[in-house]
Design a protein around this motif. Sequence first.
Motif, PDB file in Angstrom:
ATOM      1  N   GLU A   1      10.025  10.682   9.854  1.00 30.48           N
ATOM      2  CA  GLU A   1      10.553  10.950   8.516  1.00 30.48           C
ATOM      3  C   GLU A   1      10.087   9.874   7.532  1.00 30.48           C
ATOM      4  O   GLU A   1       9.728  10.177   6.384  1.00 30.48           O
ATOM      5  CB  GLU A   1      12.079  11.010   8.556  1.00 30.48           C
ATOM      6  CG  GLU A   1      12.653  12.203   9.306  1.00 30.48           C
ATOM      7  CD  GLU A   1      12.531  12.088  10.818  1.00 30.48           C
ATOM      8  OE1 GLU A   1      12.540  13.132  11.490  1.00 30.48           O
ATOM      9  OE2 GLU A   1      12.423  10.945  11.336  1.00 30.48           O
ATOM     10  N   ASP A   2      10.073   8.602   7.987  1.00 22.62           N
ATOM     11  CA  ASP A   2       9.567   7.522   7.140  1.00 22.62           C
ATOM     12  C   ASP A   2       8.085   7.730   6.844  1.00 22.62           C
ATOM     13  O   ASP A   2       7.624   7.491   5.715  1.00 22.62           O
ATOM     14  CB  ASP A   2       9.768   6.169   7.829  1.00 22.62           C
ATOM     15  CG  ASP A   2      11.228   5.779   7.955  1.00 22.62           C
ATOM     16  OD1 ASP A   2      12.021   6.149   7.076  1.00 22.62           O
ATOM     17  OD2 ASP A   2      11.579   5.107   8.946  1.00 22.62           O
TER      18      ASP A   2
ATOM     19  N   CYS B   1       0.812  -1.215   0.000  1.00 20.59           N
ATOM     20  CA  CYS B   1       0.000   0.000   0.000  1.00 20.59           C
ATOM     21  C   CYS B   1       0.846   1.267   0.000  1.00 20.59           C
ATOM     22  O   CYS B   1       0.330   2.353  -0.297  1.00 20.59           O
ATOM     23  CB  CYS B   1      -0.922   0.018   1.228  1.00 20.59           C
ATOM     24  SG  CYS B   1      -2.194  -1.256   1.233  1.00 20.59           S
ATOM     25  N   PHE B   2       2.136   1.145   0.330  1.00 23.01           N
ATOM     26  CA  PHE B   2       2.986   2.329   0.454  1.00 23.01           C
ATOM     27  C   PHE B   2       4.382   2.047  -0.096  1.00 23.01           C
ATOM     28  O   PHE B   2       4.883   0.928   0.006  1.00 23.01           O
ATOM     29  CB  PHE B   2       3.107   2.759   1.923  1.00 23.01           C
ATOM     30  CG  PHE B   2       1.791   3.067   2.570  1.00 23.01           C
ATOM     31  CD1 PHE B   2       1.180   4.298   2.395  1.00 23.01           C
ATOM     32  CD2 PHE B   2       1.149   2.111   3.347  1.00 23.01           C
ATOM     33  CE1 PHE B   2      -0.044   4.571   2.982  1.00 23.01           C
ATOM     34  CE2 PHE B   2      -0.070   2.382   3.937  1.00 23.01           C
ATOM     35  CZ  PHE B   2      -0.670   3.605   3.753  1.00 23.01           C
ATOM     36  N   THR B   3       4.981   3.095  -0.650  1.00 25.31           N
ATOM     37  CA  THR B   3       6.357   3.004  -1.140  1.00 25.31           C
ATOM     38  C   THR B   3       7.141   4.205  -0.605  1.00 25.31           C
ATOM     39  O   THR B   3       6.817   5.354  -0.937  1.00 25.31           O
ATOM     40  CB  THR B   3       6.401   3.017  -2.674  1.00 25.31           C
ATOM     41  OG1 THR B   3       5.570   1.973  -3.184  1.00 25.31           O
ATOM     42  CG2 THR B   3       7.814   2.821  -3.160  1.00 25.31           C
ATOM     43  N   PRO B   4       8.189   3.961   0.214  1.00 30.17           N
ATOM     44  CA  PRO B   4       8.466   2.679   0.888  1.00 30.17           C
ATOM     45  C   PRO B   4       7.569   2.525   2.108  1.00 30.17           C
ATOM     46  O   PRO B   4       6.924   3.493   2.528  1.00 30.17           O
ATOM     47  CB  PRO B   4       9.928   2.835   1.291  1.00 30.17           C
ATOM     48  CG  PRO B   4      10.081   4.307   1.536  1.00 30.17           C
ATOM     49  CD  PRO B   4       9.182   5.010   0.545  1.00 30.17           C
ATOM     50  N   ALA B   5       7.550   1.333   2.693  1.00 26.24           N
ATOM     51  CA  ALA B   5       6.770   1.078   3.897  1.00 26.24           C
ATOM     52  C   ALA B   5       7.715   0.595   4.989  1.00 26.24           C
ATOM     53  O   ALA B   5       8.016  -0.589   5.076  1.00 26.24           O
ATOM     54  CB  ALA B   5       5.687   0.041   3.628  1.00 26.24           C
ATOM     55  N   GLU B   6       8.213   1.540   5.783  1.00 24.45           N
ATOM     56  CA  GLU B   6       9.156   1.207   6.862  1.00 24.45           C
ATOM     57  C   GLU B   6       8.360   0.929   8.130  1.00 24.45           C
ATOM     58  O   GLU B   6       8.229   1.772   9.020  1.00 24.45           O
ATOM     59  CB  GLU B   6      10.144   2.353   7.071  1.00 24.45           C
ATOM     60  CG  GLU B   6      10.994   2.665   5.853  1.00 24.45           C
ATOM     61  CD  GLU B   6      11.951   1.526   5.504  1.00 24.45           C
ATOM     62  OE1 GLU B   6      12.245   0.702   6.391  1.00 24.45           O
ATOM     63  OE2 GLU B   6      12.388   1.469   4.333  1.00 24.45           O
TER      64      GLU B   6
END
Length: 285
Positions: free
Chosen positions: A163-164, A133-138
Motif C-alpha cells: 500500500e505504501d 525522491c518520493f512523497t511519502p517514502a515509507e
Amino acid sequence: MIEVYVVNAFTKNGTGGNKAGIVLQDHNLNKQQKTETAYRLGYSETAFVLPSAQADFKLEYFTPVGEVPLCGHATIGTFAVMYSLEMLKKSYYTIETKSGILRIKIQQNGLIFMEQNRAKFYDTIPGATIEPCFTPAEINKNLPVQIVSTGLKDILLPISTPEDLRDMVPDFPMISRISREKECVGIHAFSLTPDARTTAICRNFAPLYGINEESATGTSNSALACYLYSHGFIQNQYIFEQGHNLNSISRIYVKLEKDAGKVTAVYAGGTGLLQDKIFLPVPLL
C-alpha cells in the motif's frame, strides 16, 4: 520503410505487460536513426535484431533518448515475436549484447527465459538520500537501499508495504539527479508480500532515460531476486508483479541456478503477446 512489431512482454494471463518495439530486419541504421525510431514509437525500449558472428543473434536496445546495454522485456518481446512467427526451431539460443553473450531458453508453452549477468553488488545508500525522491517514502528499515546489477545498475529500494508502494508519488527530477550521481539507470522500488504466489510488488523509475515509470523490467527484477537471496529470502522461483499503478500488471519470473549455495546463473522469464505490426519511414541521416 522500417517494419516494427509491437509486443507486450511479461504479460499476466494474457493481459498487461510492457510494450516494446521489435525490428527484426537489419536496415543499416546508425545510432541516431535507431534512437529516432525508438522516439517515434514512444515505448520505453525498442530492440533491433542484427546478425552476429559470436551468437545466434545480436540485439541492440534503444530508449527514446539513447542506447542502453540491455533490456529484459524487449528481449523477451523479441523472442515472443519470433515464437509467434514460428521462426524458432530450437529451445536454446544465444544473443550478443553490450552486456555480454547471454543464453535464451524457450519452453514449449511459450515461456521465455533470458540469462542475466551474475549479480554485482555495489554501494548501500542511506535512506535519507533517497527519501526526497518520493512523497511519502515509507522505507523498510529491515533491508538496505543498495545498488545491484545483473546487466544494468539499479538502486533497489525496499518499501514497507504494498500500500505504501502504491501511494508514493515520485519526484522525477530528483530521481534523475540521484540516478546520475550514482551512475544508475534508475530506482527499482519493491515491497514484499505475504502472498506465497507473489514474492514482491514492484515499481520502476528511470526518468534519466526518458522512462518515468515502467510496467515490467527483467533486469531490475533479476537484480532484486539476487538481492533477496543474499539477504536470506530463499525461493525456488521468484515471482514479481509490476505495473499496478499503470493499469498494466506484469508478471516476471526469476530463477537462480546455484552450486553449493552460490548463485551460478540468473534467468528472467515471462510470456509475450504480439500486438501489431506497423511501418515507419527511415529517419533521415
